[in-house]
Design a protein around this motif. Sequence first.
Motif, mmCIF file in Angstrom:
data_model
loop_
_atom_site.group_PDB
_atom_site.id
_atom_site.type_symbol
_atom_site.label_atom_id
_atom_site.label_comp_id
_atom_site.label_asym_id
_atom_site.label_seq_id
_atom_site.Cartn_x
_atom_site.Cartn_y
_atom_site.Cartn_z
ATOM 1 N N ALA A 56 0.848 -1.197 0.000
ATOM 2 C CA ALA A 56 0.000 0.000 0.000
ATOM 3 C C ALA A 56 0.878 1.239 0.000
ATOM 4 C CB ALA A 56 -0.886 -0.007 1.249
ATOM 5 N N TYR A 57 0.330 2.318 -0.489
ATOM 6 C CA TYR A 57 1.024 3.607 -0.395
ATOM 7 C C TYR A 57 0.776 4.183 0.991
ATOM 8 C CZ TYR A 57 1.969 3.932 -5.438
ATOM 9 O OH TYR A 57 2.448 3.735 -6.702
ATOM 10 N N GLU A 58 1.786 4.901 1.501
ATOM 11 C CA GLU A 58 1.603 5.607 2.771
ATOM 12 C C GLU A 58 1.207 7.044 2.474
ATOM 13 O OE1 GLU A 58 5.519 5.294 4.217
ATOM 14 O OE2 GLU A 58 5.349 3.154 4.637
ATOM 15 N N GLU A 59 0.293 7.565 3.253
ATOM 16 C CA GLU A 59 -0.179 8.939 3.060
ATOM 17 C C GLU A 59 0.987 9.929 3.088
ATOM 18 O OE1 GLU A 59 -2.901 10.337 2.022
ATOM 19 O OE2 GLU A 59 -3.616 8.284 1.739
ATOM 20 N N GLU A 60 1.882 9.682 4.052
ATOM 21 C CA GLU A 60 3.003 10.612 4.239
ATOM 22 C C GLU A 60 3.889 10.673 2.998
ATOM 23 O OE1 GLU A 60 6.738 11.200 7.285
ATOM 24 O OE2 GLU A 60 5.468 9.416 7.487
ATOM 25 N N TRP A 61 4.078 9.497 2.388
ATOM 26 C CA TRP A 61 4.915 9.456 1.175
ATOM 27 C C TRP A 61 4.184 10.118 0.019
ATOM 28 C CZ3 TRP A 61 9.692 6.390 0.943
ATOM 29 C CH2 TRP A 61 10.356 6.563 -0.289
ATOM 30 N N LEU A 62 2.922 9.777 -0.152
ATOM 31 C CA LEU A 62 2.155 10.340 -1.277
ATOM 32 C C LEU A 62 2.097 11.864 -1.201
ATOM 33 C CD1 LEU A 62 -0.883 7.946 -1.837
ATOM 34 C CD2 LEU A 62 1.291 8.075 -3.077
ATOM 35 N N ALA A 63 2.072 12.387 0.026
ATOM 36 C CA ALA A 63 1.968 13.838 0.188
ATOM 37 C C ALA A 63 3.175 14.555 -0.407
ATOM 38 C CB ALA A 63 1.829 14.178 1.672
ATOM 39 N N LYS A 64 4.298 13.842 -0.525
ATOM 40 C CA LYS A 64 5.510 14.455 -1.086
ATOM 41 C C LYS A 64 5.496 14.430 -2.615
ATOM 42 C CE LYS A 64 8.533 12.568 2.572
ATOM 43 N NZ LYS A 64 9.612 11.576 2.790
ATOM 44 N N CYS A 65 4.635 13.584 -3.186
ATOM 45 C CA CYS A 65 4.721 13.309 -4.626
ATOM 46 C C CYS A 65 3.981 14.344 -5.461
ATOM 47 C CB CYS A 65 4.203 11.900 -4.920
ATOM 48 S SG CYS A 65 5.259 10.621 -4.230
ATOM 49 N N VAL A 66 4.265 14.268 -6.747
ATOM 50 C CA VAL A 66 3.747 15.281 -7.669
ATOM 51 C C VAL A 66 2.217 15.244 -7.743
ATOM 52 C CG1 VAL A 66 4.111 13.736 -9.653
ATOM 53 C CG2 VAL A 66 3.979 16.206 -10.021
ATOM 54 N N ASP A 67 1.641 16.416 -7.699
ATOM 55 C CA ASP A 67 0.210 16.588 -7.941
ATOM 56 C C ASP A 67 0.062 16.811 -9.444
ATOM 57 O OD1 ASP A 67 -2.328 17.504 -8.382
ATOM 58 O OD2 ASP A 67 -2.301 19.031 -6.799
ATOM 59 N N GLN A 68 -0.379 15.748 -10.129
ATOM 60 C CA GLN A 68 -0.353 15.805 -11.598
ATOM 61 C C GLN A 68 -1.294 16.857 -12.172
ATOM 62 O OE1 GLN A 68 2.056 14.700 -13.001
ATOM 63 N NE2 GLN A 68 2.660 12.605 -12.449
ATOM 64 N N SER A 69 -2.209 17.347 -11.372
ATOM 65 C CA SER A 69 -3.104 18.387 -11.907
ATOM 66 C C SER A 69 -2.374 19.721 -12.005
ATOM 67 C CB SER A 69 -4.351 18.516 -11.027
ATOM 68 O OG SER A 69 -4.014 19.129 -9.793
ATOM 69 N N LYS A 70 -1.223 19.820 -11.332
ATOM 70 C CA LYS A 70 -0.486 21.092 -11.362
ATOM 71 C C LYS A 70 0.860 20.985 -12.072
ATOM 72 C CE LYS A 70 -0.818 22.236 -6.852
ATOM 73 N NZ LYS A 70 -0.841 23.108 -5.672
ATOM 74 N N ARG A 71 1.007 19.901 -12.832
ATOM 75 C CA ARG A 71 2.314 19.702 -13.466
ATOM 76 C C ARG A 71 2.633 20.765 -14.519
ATOM 77 N NH1 ARG A 71 1.657 15.999 -17.998
ATOM 78 N NH2 ARG A 71 3.593 14.968 -17.423
ATOM 79 N N GLY A 72 1.612 21.359 -15.073
ATOM 80 C CA GLY A 72 1.840 22.388 -16.086
ATOM 81 C C GLY A 72 2.061 23.782 -15.510
ATOM 82 N N VAL A 73 1.973 23.903 -14.183
ATOM 83 C CA VAL A 73 2.152 25.213 -13.550
ATOM 84 C C VAL A 73 3.627 25.402 -13.215
ATOM 85 C CG1 VAL A 73 1.415 26.716 -11.671
ATOM 86 C CG2 VAL A 73 -0.110 24.910 -12.501
ATOM 87 N N ILE A 74 4.196 26.510 -13.633
ATOM 88 C CA ILE A 74 5.631 26.738 -13.425
ATOM 89 C C ILE A 74 5.977 26.735 -11.930
ATOM 90 C CG2 ILE A 74 7.483 28.455 -13.670
ATOM 91 C CD1 ILE A 74 6.453 29.007 -16.466
ATOM 92 N N ALA A 75 7.038 25.988 -11.596
ATOM 93 C CA ALA A 75 7.428 25.821 -10.187
ATOM 94 C C ALA A 75 7.966 27.123 -9.596
ATOM 95 C CB ALA A 75 8.494 24.733 -10.086
ATOM 96 N N GLU A 76 7.545 27.392 -8.365
ATOM 97 C CA GLU A 76 8.117 28.497 -7.574
ATOM 98 C C GLU A 76 8.287 27.983 -6.155
ATOM 99 O OE1 GLU A 76 5.675 32.055 -7.861
ATOM 100 O OE2 GLU A 76 5.349 31.619 -9.993
ATOM 101 N N TRP A 77 9.314 28.471 -5.496
ATOM 102 C CA TRP A 77 9.611 28.017 -4.136
ATOM 103 C C TRP A 77 9.735 29.223 -3.195
ATOM 104 C CZ3 TRP A 77 12.001 26.358 -8.574
ATOM 105 C CH2 TRP A 77 11.993 24.999 -8.860
ATOM 106 N N ASP A 78 9.552 28.971 -1.888
ATOM 107 C CA ASP A 78 9.957 30.001 -0.933
ATOM 108 C C ASP A 78 11.464 29.857 -0.701
ATOM 109 O OD1 ASP A 78 10.462 27.990 0.915
ATOM 110 O OD2 ASP A 78 8.657 28.350 2.115
ATOM 111 N N GLU A 79 12.021 30.713 0.157
ATOM 112 C CA GLU A 79 13.483 30.704 0.284
ATOM 113 C C GLU A 79 14.016 29.443 0.975
ATOM 114 O OE1 GLU A 79 11.397 32.664 1.791
ATOM 115 O OE2 GLU A 79 11.944 32.931 3.897
#
Lengths: 573, 236
Positions: free
Chosen positions: B207-230
């Motif tokens: 099974a997948y763990e929730e904690e691991w999945l939370a780190k993974c890519v949200d494919q609905s936002k893959r086309g949105v240009i990445a931005e990060w905080d500092e």
Amino acid sequence: MQIKESATVYDAIIVGSGAGGGMSTKVLADAGLNVAVVEAGPFFDPKDPKQQTQLKWPYESPRRGAGTTRVFGEWDMAYGGWEIEGQPYTHKDGTKFDWYRSQMLGGRTNHWGRISLRFGPKDFKHKDVDGLGDNWPIGYEDVKPYYDRLDKLIGVFGTNEGLPNDPDGFFLPPPKPRLHELFYIKGARKSKMPVIPSRMSMLTKKINNERGVCFYCGQCGRSCQVYADFSSGSCLIFPAQKSRGQVDLYVNSMVREVTTNEEGKATGVSYINREDRKEYKLRGKVVILAASACSSARILLNSKSKQHPNGLGNSSDLVGKYLHDSTGASRAGFIPGLMNRKLSYNEDGVGGMHVYTPWWLDNKNLDFPRGYHIEVWGGIGMPNYGFGFNPNEFNKFFGLPTGGYGEGLRADVKKYYGSVIGFGGRGEAVARKDNYCEIDPTTVDKFGIPVLRFHYKWSDFERNQAKHMQATFEELIHNMGGEVLGDTPTKEQDYGLLAPGKIIHEVGTTRMGDDPKTSVTNKFQQLHDADNVFVTDAGPFVSQADKNCTWTILALSMRASEYIVEQLKQQNI
Amino acid sequence: MDRRKSIKSIILGSVAGGLAVHGCKPEGAAIEEETVSTDEKYFGRTPEELELIEKLNAEQFFNEHELETIDVLSNLILPPNENGGPTEAGVPEFIEFMAKDIPELQTTLRGGLMWLDHKSNTDFGTEFKLTEEAKQKQILDPIAFYDAEVPMDEQALEIQFFSLMRNLTLTGYYTSKMGIEDLGYKGNMPNVWDGVPQDVLDQHGVAYEEEWLAKCVDQSKRGVIAEWDENGNLLT
């Protein structure tokens, strides 16, 4: 035969177009400089339908993907290999080193694994930890700003885990694990080994409007036509060509030597044009060598003059010395829990692993000084030459006969498809002066250029590390309820430790340092002996880490190249 | 067939499911359909590699009798089903090519074919390809199985030969279009990877763990240009 010399004086001549040369090209062209990029192989663009191998089916070739002309299979996007016709290298004292070269625009970055790991604080100062080798003249804090910018410029997926020697970064989100990777996570945890999402330079998310997003064909080794993986040509050289500066590409141009003047400063390079087999000269204010650690050492050693009788930059006699590759040992296991898989879905994912294990132990308690990380492979990949060989070999684990013929073979193939998991340990070797490459005065290649001769021996440090890898892999396979394939490699077999050069992470041939007597370049990768010559490949590495070298080549090349721009502006060189 | 068009339609078809969130996707989440293509005229060979293939194709290694025997043998190894068999998958032509491409295979293959005819002539008075199927199988049964604990090059020549023929037959078949369809491999086309289906997880007891999945890519936002905080936290 007269050597043809061009009238143009470039701001810089960059030799090689892989990770290091690509980054130098990008930085210098962005600064508006006029540069020549001299590449030994042909032009390559993964978008070019004639060169493309991405999305090809095995049946499009009569050999169905066999590796006759390309050692990693015929769809692999590297023109070259460990042996290249007409370009030999030799060995000394019966030692072994396998030298991989990829001659094409982008070099080895067109096929590499994209495993993009920052070196950690300990990796730059490992002598402080165990007294072996040497410290770098720079530390993690010097390189961190460049790693940070690199992450955003090129794109790398991964996760911030707060690990002390596997630093956090600016990561794109990773892909979800595949089925065999879920088995791996479970198995590793039984032995209290960490598993984290892998860190690789494919775009799981958009970073700009120039490059596409990963469409999960799992074929990064074929170089991506939408530029969703990092390849130096598509991600650095092509953008550089669109920037403020002028970039002249000289392809199929094999550099013979760096030319120098009376003061011993570089004036440019001479190269052989592979098409007409004639020698040409280019002139430049600065020469940046990024031909790969061994090729750059070879060029320097072949650049002899009155001012540099021992080869350019070689007053220390250290060019070519301290050559070291990552260690590597592998193992695979058959996992009954992965049998009888449903093939209802596309599991290609990104090329390579979605999860990995960074080095997790303290070497104080072990009989080898440096660590290794574990790479994982498996899954229901596309059939190619070799698929279906020994289709029911694993019957032996059930006491059933192996071989046979008839309709039952179809069922056997499906039953075992995707039931193997494999591991590669990739570790750090201690850099040693007596592992080196030098010029072999007895041999030239087909261009008339003297070739390299290697002298390389592993020590017990590396052998003991490989022994540890084997024990770990066997434990992991047992944890997954699997059967280890093949016999445990013995001491006589170096515990399966691969020959140096096989991991294709060679570094260290022009190592950096503050003292010109014990190093070839300074901390900005500038030759101590000629201030307008720089090396931006992996040559200046003082030590390899338990990481792959490319992300650090790129960060250091960015750092050195910005220094070059600054020095040119100030007219210091 | 216009391959470019067909791939485009495949992507649109296959991505539509993965991107069912289209309605609420942020601006710019479009995928690069139009740029993914493959041209069937080429298969990525360098001029030197093409030359080698042409050279090998111009040579003939097996004679007609040998090729016919290979055809008969490969159909015994893997009898055709509704998807086809070795003949339709081009296995004899593939083996002919490989024998030239990897010359180390030649002696085992040719010698093995001669052994086969010799055995058939001795036991039944006819060459192998003309012998009736039941008798062909009598010849094959003793050589078809190998001892997995003994290195292959230490086993009898006829066992090595049959093993090599089985390997080349299966690899030739499963790397053909029909073989890949028969196997059921679903990849080598653009798609959006979003994890192992639930029924497959259940079948294999993981099974997948929730904690691991939370780190993974949200494919609905893959086309949105990445931005990060500092601090490297992804904002988009």
